[in-house]
Design an enzyme around this catalytic site. Structure first.
Site, short mmCIF file in Angstrom:
data_model
loop_
_atom_site.label_atom_id
_atom_site.label_comp_id
_atom_site.label_asym_id
_atom_site.label_seq_id
_atom_site.Cartn_x
_atom_site.Cartn_y
_atom_site.Cartn_z
N GLY A 51 0.91 -1.20 0.04
CA GLY A 51 0.00 0.05 0.01
C GLY A 51 0.90 1.22 0.12
O GLY A 51 0.35 2.44 0.39
N CYS A 52 2.00 1.22 -0.19
CA CYS A 52 3.06 2.26 -0.13
C CYS A 52 3.44 2.72 -1.53
O CYS A 52 3.79 1.63 -2.32
CB CYS A 52 4.27 2.08 0.75
SG CYS A 52 4.55 3.09 2.02
N GLN A 53 3.62 3.97 -2.01
CA GLN A 53 3.88 4.14 -3.52
C GLN A 53 5.43 3.91 -3.57
O GLN A 53 5.89 3.49 -4.58
CB GLN A 53 3.47 5.37 -3.89
CG GLN A 53 4.54 6.65 -3.68
CD GLN A 53 3.76 7.85 -3.84
OE1 GLN A 53 2.73 8.15 -3.64
NE2 GLN A 53 4.78 8.60 -4.81
N SER A 54 6.26 4.10 -2.53
CA SER A 54 7.63 3.59 -2.67
C SER A 54 7.79 2.48 -1.93
O SER A 54 6.98 1.80 -1.37
CB SER A 54 8.34 4.57 -1.93
OG SER A 54 7.91 5.00 -0.71
#
Length: 143
Positions: A51-54
């Site tokens: 769920g993290c873009q990075s």
């Protein structure tokens, strides 16, 4: 060692020094640079935050009766965010982590100054750290 609420209060006080959000971002970047890096052996898919873009890896392990976290990220702001969370939760008992609120995040205005993707990532980081605490707490209770 201070408890979770004391650490959260310290962070709120530190952030209150900065009036401008650019200064707060710089402070977070500095915190991220001081983050002890996760060992390469823990940079695995099972330790990556969903769920993290990075890409963010978080690993937790028990040391006596306390949970210690290490982490890394390929994004500098995200690294600062996880450094703040590690400062709050690392070295604490699993049951204290499970029961901790994270109102300090709203108090410093972090969530409202992040992109929606980063805010979702922040929530996922907290959730993952609490999941470690739940897992280790249930192991302790079985012993």
């Amino acid at each position: 060692m201070s408890n979770i609420q004391e650490r959260q209060k310290e962070i709120v006080e530190e952030f209150s020094i900065f009036e401008d959000w650019m200064d707060r971002y710089e402070y977070m970047i500095d915190l991220g640079k001081s983050l002890p890096l996760i060992q390469d052996q823990y940079k695995t898919d099972e330790n990556i935050i969903k769920g993290c873009q990075s890409r963010v890896w978080v690993y937790g392990a028990m040391d006596n009766d306390k949970l210690d976290f290490t982490a890394d990220s390929d994004a500098i702001i995200t690294k600062g965010i996880i450094a703040i969370l590690i400062r709050v939760f690392s070295g604490q008992k699993p049951e204290d982590i499970i029961g901790a609120n994270t109102d300090f995040i709203d108090e410093i205005g972090l969530k409202e100054h992040l992109s929606p993707n980063r805010a979702n990532g922040l929530v996922s980081m907290v959730k993952q750290m609490k999941m470690y605490a739940i897992a280790y707490n249930s192991q302790q209770n079985k012993a």
